[in-house]
Design an enzyme around this catalytic site. Structure first.
Site, PDB file in Angstrom:
ATOM      1  N   HIS A   1      81.895  38.340  33.416  1.00 33.24           N
ATOM      2  CA  HIS A   1      81.630  37.299  32.429  1.00 33.24           C
ATOM      3  C   HIS A   1      81.136  36.064  33.148  1.00 33.24           C
ATOM      4  CE1 HIS A   1      82.033  34.706  28.966  1.00 33.24           C
ATOM      5  NE2 HIS A   1      82.093  35.811  28.254  1.00 33.24           N
TER       6      HIS A   1
ATOM      7  N   ASP B   1      84.284  42.797  25.134  1.00 28.26           N
ATOM      8  CA  ASP B   1      83.578  43.944  24.586  1.00 28.26           C
ATOM      9  C   ASP B   1      84.035  45.275  25.160  1.00 28.26           C
ATOM     10  OD1 ASP B   1      82.037  42.622  22.770  1.00 28.26           O
ATOM     11  OD2 ASP B   1      80.487  42.124  24.224  1.00 28.26           O
TER      12      ASP B   1
HETATM   13  N1  CMC Z   1      78.658  45.648  37.011  1.00 22.14           N
HETATM   14  C1  CMC Z   1      78.324  45.581  38.318  1.00 22.14           C
HETATM   15  N2  CMC Z   1      78.055  44.426  38.965  1.00 22.14           N
HETATM   16  C2  CMC Z   1      78.113  43.291  38.256  1.00 22.14           C
HETATM   17  C3  CMC Z   1      78.450  43.292  36.881  1.00 22.14           C
HETATM   18  C4  CMC Z   1      78.729  44.519  36.260  1.00 22.14           C
HETATM   19  N3  CMC Z   1      79.057  44.575  34.953  1.00 22.14           N
HETATM   20  N4  CMC Z   1      78.438  42.016  36.410  1.00 22.14           N
HETATM   21  C5  CMC Z   1      78.095  41.249  37.458  1.00 22.14           C
HETATM   22  N5  CMC Z   1      77.907  42.011  38.563  1.00 22.14           N
HETATM   23  C6  CMC Z   1      77.607  41.535  39.920  1.00 22.14           C
HETATM   24  C7  CMC Z   1      76.153  41.113  40.044  1.00 22.14           C
HETATM   25  O1  CMC Z   1      75.338  42.172  40.485  1.00 22.14           O
HETATM   26  C8  CMC Z   1      76.287  40.001  41.081  1.00 22.14           C
HETATM   27  O2  CMC Z   1      76.466  40.614  42.338  1.00 22.14           O
HETATM   28  P1  CMC Z   1      75.872  39.916  43.685  1.00 22.14           P
HETATM   29  O3  CMC Z   1      76.636  38.630  43.814  1.00 22.14           O
HETATM   30  O4  CMC Z   1      76.139  40.906  44.758  1.00 22.14           O
HETATM   31  O5  CMC Z   1      74.397  39.706  43.432  1.00 22.14           O
HETATM   32  C9  CMC Z   1      77.607  39.309  40.734  1.00 22.14           C
HETATM   33  O6  CMC Z   1      78.391  40.350  40.117  1.00 22.14           O
HETATM   34  C10 CMC Z   1      77.480  38.122  39.793  1.00 22.14           C
HETATM   35  O7  CMC Z   1      76.775  38.565  38.629  1.00 22.14           O
HETATM   36  P2  CMC Z   1      75.752  37.668  37.827  1.00 22.14           P
HETATM   37  O8  CMC Z   1      74.816  38.558  37.073  1.00 22.14           O
HETATM   38  O9  CMC Z   1      75.153  36.638  38.730  1.00 22.14           O
HETATM   39  O10 CMC Z   1      76.747  36.930  36.825  1.00 22.14           O
HETATM   40  P3  CMC Z   1      76.343  36.233  35.485  1.00 22.14           P
HETATM   41  O11 CMC Z   1      77.370  35.209  35.242  1.00 22.14           O
HETATM   42  O12 CMC Z   1      74.911  35.787  35.536  1.00 22.14           O
HETATM   43  O13 CMC Z   1      76.420  37.403  34.395  1.00 22.14           O
HETATM   44  C11 CMC Z   1      77.259  38.930  32.802  1.00 22.14           C
HETATM   45  C12 CMC Z   1      77.504  37.627  33.565  1.00 22.14           C
HETATM   46  C13 CMC Z   1      78.267  39.056  31.662  1.00 22.14           C
HETATM   47  C14 CMC Z   1      75.853  38.911  32.165  1.00 22.14           C
HETATM   48  C15 CMC Z   1      77.379  40.123  33.789  1.00 22.14           C
HETATM   49  O14 CMC Z   1      78.676  40.160  34.341  1.00 22.14           O
HETATM   50  C16 CMC Z   1      77.043  41.474  33.134  1.00 22.14           C
HETATM   51  O15 CMC Z   1      75.864  41.855  33.117  1.00 22.14           O
HETATM   52  N6  CMC Z   1      78.075  42.208  32.598  1.00 22.14           N
HETATM   53  C17 CMC Z   1      77.829  43.446  31.875  1.00 22.14           C
HETATM   54  C18 CMC Z   1      77.391  43.110  30.439  1.00 22.14           C
HETATM   55  C19 CMC Z   1      78.552  42.674  29.582  1.00 22.14           C
HETATM   56  O16 CMC Z   1      79.612  43.270  29.571  1.00 22.14           O
HETATM   57  N7  CMC Z   1      78.299  41.608  28.803  1.00 22.14           N
HETATM   58  C20 CMC Z   1      79.274  41.107  27.818  1.00 22.14           C
HETATM   59  C21 CMC Z   1      79.797  39.762  28.152  1.00 22.14           C
HETATM   60  S1  CMC Z   1      81.234  39.385  27.120  1.00 22.14           S
HETATM   61  C22 CMC Z   1      80.558  39.152  25.537  1.00 22.14           C
HETATM   62  C23 CMC Z   1      79.957  37.821  25.429  1.00 22.14           C
HETATM   63  O17 CMC Z   1      80.721  36.837  25.314  1.00 22.14           O
HETATM   64  O18 CMC Z   1      78.721  37.732  25.462  1.00 22.14           O
END
Ligand code: CMC
Length: 429
Positions: free
Chosen positions: A307, A364
């Protein structure tokens, strides 16, 4: 003396005010940055940027705290009705008996949608994604209520638009479902409460009597409350930005629905169940999927994990996990996907990759399992999220207007070609 932040640029020192929030969060007010220094900030995904000062929702991602207008999400999910929480978010205080009864009455009496909208549904292909239908339908409401388009309308008129929207979203959501089922639509019932009416519009058939199961109704009420607001997330920020151009509430919320649809936001609930089903069909080798998620050459992510703001745990996920256990037990449903979800959670939580990055199950991860138990089809999960999030979007839109916020218009750092001359086609390489 009030706190300031000092910035040194090209050997010159500038001071910017520090803003302190109600829970002691700190922000540097850089609203005069460009005017005084000529610089702008660069912050992809707005990870460090506060776009507003808001009194709606408090979220402490490090400590897993979420409160609507000061009330904890745990207490509201346990004790309140979704309409009470909607009132709280939109108007700032919990309603007294008279206020709640007026609010409920008004919502109940605006649930019908114009009969012409039926022909919109007929035009959608069978199997159309309900989020695409919902977003279009909500935007089209503005054409049936042209008064909503007037940016200078009175508070009373805005209130009517708000009530219409809360009342009609469940009607349109259920109609989208009926369209895909090929079943006749079920009109709203004024004698039922919000959740009971929605369930009837979804599941009643002309061939038999329908009565909602109280366990299902109560689980739905809880899920909607848990989704009701989440401060400046992708869809709420979208609603505020679209609304800041003085676009009407229906269109602003339609844009919010589009933003919510993406699998990185609300669309994750559908993606989670599809992922868990794929893992099951693939033989249940969890480590293989966890390794895939860790592999930087593979775009796959563990859906329902991670998240933007929760780096410890998502308080909503905690409540939902418990609710999933309870609802499945009460309904006597044995869902093997729930077992896979629990095992996957354990594998991921013991893996340094997920621990180091603060990737925990989010709201989720378990919500889809409850929706399945309530017989909601997978492609409707994000629609359910939208139903829950609606009061939050409305509250954000209303607050943005009440704050007289300027039109949302970020800047950029241009990195394209410098000025060059147009060449006739035969002289281009
Ligand atoms: N699986 C594997 N690796 C992950 C995941 C995941 N679900 N989420 C983040 N990472 C890794 C990402 O690759 C990065 O690694 P590194 O530092 O080595 O490059 C690190 O963790 C940080 O990720 P980020 O993408 O920079 O983080 P963000 O804050 O931009 O993204 C997120 C947050 C929710 C989009 C992301 O965690 C994600 O894609 N999760 C899966 C989708 C999901 O479950 N979304 C629902 C969110 S809850 C409902 C809502 O409120 O919207």
């Amino acid at each position: 003396m009030s706190e300031t932040a000092r910035l040194i640029l090209d050997g010159k020192e500038y001071e910017f005010p520090v803003i302190t929030g109600a829970e002691n969060e700190k922000a540097i007010d850089i609203s005069k940055l460009r005017a005084t220094t000529g610089y702008i900030t660069l912050d992809y995904g707005f990870k460090n940027t506060g776009s507003t000062q808001s009194a709606i929702t408090y979220l402490d991602g490090e400590n897993g705290i979420l409160r609507y207008r000061g009330y904890t999400i745990e207490e509201l999910a346990e004790k309140a009705s979704f309409l009470e929480v909607s009132y709280l978010l939109i108007y700032g205080e919990l309603p007294n008996t008279k206020q709640l009864s007026y609010f409920q009455e008004s919502i109940t009496h605006h649930t019908l949608v114009h009969e012409n909208m039926k022909s919109f549904f007929e035009a959608f292909p069978p199997g159309a994604h309900p989020m695409g239908m919902l977003s279009s339908m909500i935007s089209s409401l503005s054409t049936f209520y042209p008064d909503s388009q007037n940016p200078n309308r009175s508070v009373v008129d805005i209130e009517k638009t708000i009530h219409r929207l809360i009342a009609k979203l469940p009607t349109l959501a259920a109609q989208a479902y009926k369209h895909n089922m090929g079943h006749p639509i079920v009109y709203p019932s004024n004698d039922l409460d919000y959740c009971g009416n929605f369930l009837k519009m979804m599941f009643a058939l002309p061939t038999e009597d329908y009565e909602a199961n109280p366990i299902v109704e109560s689980a739905l009420n809880k899920l909607l409350i848990l989704h009701a607001d989440h401060e400046q997330n992708c869809s709420a920020a979208t609603v505020r930005v679209v609304g800041s151009s003085q676009a009407n509430l229906f269109s602003s919320v339609s844009a919010g629905i589009a933003a919510l649809w993406g699998p990185l936001h609300g669309g994750a609930n559908q993606a989670v169940i599809e992922m868990l089903e794929s893992i099951k069909e693939d033989g249940g080798n969890l480590q293989k999927w966890v390794d895939k998620a860790k592999d930087k050459t593979d775009s796959f992510r563990l859906m329902g994990f991670g998240h933007r703001v929760y780096k410890n745990f998502d308080p909503r996920a905690k409540i939902i996990k418990k609710a999933a256990d309870e609802v499945l037990a009460q309904l006597g449903v044995d869902d093997p996907v729930l077992d896979i979800a629990k095992e996957l959670e354990q594998v991921a939580l013991n893996d340094p990759y997920f621990v180091e990055r603060g990737l925990y199950p989010n709201v989720d991860f378990y919500s889809g399992i409850i929706y399945r138990a309530l017989n909601i089809p997978t492609d409707m999960f994000t629609v359910m999220f939208a139903l829950g999030r609606l009061p939050g979007w409305i509250a954000q839109w209303k607050e943005m207007h009440e704050n007289n916020e300027p039109i949302g218009r970020p800047r950029q750092v241009y990195i394209g070609a410098n000025e060059r001359s147009y060449l006739p086609i035969d002289q281009r390489g």
